[in-house]
Design an enzyme around this catalytic site. Sequence first.
Site, mmCIF file in Angstrom:
data_model
loop_
_atom_site.group_PDB
_atom_site.id
_atom_site.type_symbol
_atom_site.label_atom_id
_atom_site.label_comp_id
_atom_site.label_asym_id
_atom_site.label_seq_id
_atom_site.Cartn_x
_atom_site.Cartn_y
_atom_site.Cartn_z
ATOM 1 N N CYS A 92 55.154 0.492 69.653
ATOM 2 C CA CYS A 92 56.054 0.054 68.582
ATOM 3 C C CYS A 92 57.158 1.086 68.351
ATOM 4 C CB CYS A 92 55.254 -0.186 67.306
ATOM 5 S SG CYS A 92 56.276 -0.664 65.897
ATOM 6 N N CYS A 140 58.102 1.591 64.696
ATOM 7 C CA CYS A 140 57.123 2.386 63.936
ATOM 8 C C CYS A 140 57.234 3.871 64.286
ATOM 9 C CB CYS A 140 55.699 1.945 64.260
ATOM 10 S SG CYS A 140 55.428 0.190 64.185
ATOM 11 N N ASP A 141 57.357 4.173 65.557
ATOM 12 C CA ASP A 141 57.164 5.559 65.998
ATOM 13 C C ASP A 141 58.407 6.240 66.560
ATOM 14 O OD1 ASP A 141 54.495 5.411 65.287
ATOM 15 O OD2 ASP A 141 53.910 4.565 67.212
HETATM 16 C C1 FAD Z 1 49.372 2.097 66.767
HETATM 17 C C2 FAD Z 1 50.182 1.256 65.803
HETATM 18 C C3 FAD Z 1 51.010 1.887 64.899
HETATM 19 C C4 FAD Z 1 51.759 1.130 63.997
HETATM 20 N N1 FAD Z 1 52.545 1.789 63.099
HETATM 21 C C5 FAD Z 1 53.214 1.066 62.180
HETATM 22 C C6 FAD Z 1 54.013 1.736 61.201
HETATM 23 O O1 FAD Z 1 54.106 2.964 61.186
HETATM 24 N N2 FAD Z 1 54.663 0.952 60.304
HETATM 25 C C7 FAD Z 1 54.593 -0.419 60.311
HETATM 26 O O2 FAD Z 1 55.191 -1.061 59.443
HETATM 27 N N3 FAD Z 1 53.850 -1.063 61.231
HETATM 28 C C8 FAD Z 1 53.172 -0.355 62.162
HETATM 29 N N4 FAD Z 1 52.449 -1.003 63.118
HETATM 30 C C9 FAD Z 1 52.454 -2.478 63.123
HETATM 31 C C10 FAD Z 1 51.491 -2.992 62.038
HETATM 32 O O3 FAD Z 1 50.245 -2.381 62.205
HETATM 33 C C11 FAD Z 1 51.366 -4.499 62.136
HETATM 34 O O4 FAD Z 1 52.627 -5.100 62.040
HETATM 35 C C12 FAD Z 1 50.472 -5.021 61.001
HETATM 36 O O5 FAD Z 1 49.221 -4.380 61.011
HETATM 37 C C13 FAD Z 1 50.266 -6.530 61.118
HETATM 38 O O6 FAD Z 1 49.440 -6.908 60.085
HETATM 39 P P1 FAD Z 1 48.555 -8.234 60.129
HETATM 40 O O7 FAD Z 1 47.841 -8.255 58.829
HETATM 41 O O8 FAD Z 1 49.402 -9.374 60.502
HETATM 42 O O9 FAD Z 1 47.573 -8.064 61.342
HETATM 43 P P2 FAD Z 1 46.615 -6.897 61.857
HETATM 44 O O10 FAD Z 1 46.879 -5.598 61.225
HETATM 45 O O11 FAD Z 1 46.700 -6.994 63.335
HETATM 46 O O12 FAD Z 1 45.182 -7.382 61.389
HETATM 47 C C14 FAD Z 1 44.595 -8.507 61.956
HETATM 48 C C15 FAD Z 1 43.234 -8.681 61.318
HETATM 49 O O13 FAD Z 1 42.689 -9.915 61.752
HETATM 50 C C16 FAD Z 1 41.328 -9.735 62.077
HETATM 51 N N5 FAD Z 1 40.958 -10.800 63.015
HETATM 52 C C17 FAD Z 1 41.514 -11.135 64.204
HETATM 53 N N6 FAD Z 1 40.864 -12.184 64.759
HETATM 54 C C18 FAD Z 1 39.888 -12.530 63.855
HETATM 55 C C19 FAD Z 1 38.876 -13.521 63.842
HETATM 56 N N7 FAD Z 1 38.732 -14.383 64.839
HETATM 57 N N8 FAD Z 1 38.057 -13.570 62.769
HETATM 58 C C20 FAD Z 1 38.183 -12.718 61.725
HETATM 59 N N9 FAD Z 1 39.137 -11.758 61.705
HETATM 60 C C21 FAD Z 1 39.957 -11.664 62.759
HETATM 61 C C22 FAD Z 1 41.257 -8.326 62.642
HETATM 62 O O14 FAD Z 1 39.924 -7.821 62.565
HETATM 63 C C23 FAD Z 1 42.203 -7.613 61.686
HETATM 64 O O15 FAD Z 1 41.518 -7.224 60.520
HETATM 65 C C24 FAD Z 1 51.686 -0.285 64.029
HETATM 66 C C25 FAD Z 1 50.857 -0.919 64.966
HETATM 67 C C26 FAD Z 1 50.106 -0.158 65.827
HETATM 68 C C27 FAD Z 1 49.201 -0.842 66.828
#
Ligand code: FAD
Length: 330
Positions: free
Chosen positions: A153, A156-157
């Site tokens: 990302c 992000c980084d």
């Molecule tokens: C290494 C890294 C660093 C990042 N740094 C930043 C940053 O500094 N700033 C920033 O804004 N963004 C950052 N991001 C991006 C950010 O993490 C994502 O945009 C954000 O987490 C998305 O949120 P979400 O709730 O959509 O999904 P996610 O955070 O991906 O969460 C998905 C959830 O769904 C659950 N899930 C999936 N399938 C199922 C299922 N079948 N049943 C039940 N649960 C399920 C998972 O267990 C998880 O809890 C980073 C991403 C990564 C990988």
Amino acid sequence: MFNSLDLLSSQKPKTVTGEAERVKCLIIGSGPAGYTAAIYAARANLNPVMFEGLQPGGQLTTTTEVENFPGYPNGITGPELMEDLKKQAARFGTDIRWGIATATDLSSRPFKITIDSAKLIEAEVLIIATGATAQYLGLSDEQKYAGGGVSACATCDGFFYRKKDVAVVGGGDTAAEEAIYLAGLCNKVYMIVRRDELRASKVMQDRVINTPNIEVLWKHQTKGIFGEGVVEGAELYKNKGEANEEIVKIKIDGFFLAIGHKPNSEIFSHYLELDEVGYIKTIPGTSKTNVPGVFACGDVQDPHYRQAITAAGSGCMAAIDAERFISEHI
Ligand SMILES: Cc1cc2nc3c(=O)[nH]c(=O)nc-3n(C[C@H](O)[C@H](O)[C@H](O)COP(=O)(O)OP(=O)(O)OC[C@H]3O[C@@H](n4cnc5c(N)ncnc54)[C@H](O)[C@@H]3O)c2cc1C
């Protein structure tokens, strides 16, 4: 017992039968989108039940510093931020449970969701917040240097690599966007491209080629990453598999993957409209899917921004849309 094959199979995973637990609002996923939806849904008396999935807290639990989430002037670690969101959701009564949704039947309300291939939940409304997973090359070095220079990302980084040299892997639109973004921060950006052309759109190709501090390494593939604890460089194949194959080294501080994301949408794919990559389609400006009463938020429906704050914002939208749906239909 949860059977991971259920999630991989292209066949429709079967929902279990038998006695079901009835809930008003079910939230699947515990990232920023899921927890924000939970905070709003709980405060609106929707009595949300949340299943956390395999990665409680979501993607941010895999990162250290988060500097761009509003409200934390000194930054915060990803796990701490997610712990705060969890506490806030629990404070208003969200029922947070361990479990993975393994099958769904969204053909009629109440929606049927199977948890861990064993338990049946019936939900009046469903909020999907299952995120998207960044694709990696599959090199062991990617894990070795995770948090030490390997990132999926740039938004992000990238900030951590100001005035440094970095590489971006990929040749599509996302890779071009990430390279151009990084070029505005970094000293030099190498684009590691497998073919002798970019898959990106013509407009993006032109922007890449006309950015002076981007150097495209055509027909290069990553062999490995090296460095003492952190990324100091990468070893690349040039012309892999051809008579003139050679191995070259580049000195870099950051190694950015931009080869795509996989939305976690398989178990909904038989009912919900997805785009060609698998992102859940929502009605623009809302969290509404094509099935009334099913809402999607966060990265699973967002091919563009994929940030914690946009995920949180769309989680808020999903809870408000769910509350309005309930007050109008139930
Ligand atoms: C290494 C890294 C660093 C990042 N740094 C930043 C940053 O500094 N700033 C920033 O804004 N963004 C950052 N991001 C991006 C950010 O993490 C994502 O945009 C954000 O987490 C998305 O949120 P979400 O709730 O959509 O999904 P996610 O955070 O991906 O969460 C998905 C959830 O769904 C659950 N899930 C999936 N399938 C199922 C299922 N079948 N049943 C039940 N649960 C399920 C998972 O267990 C998880 O809890 C980073 C991403 C990564 C990988």
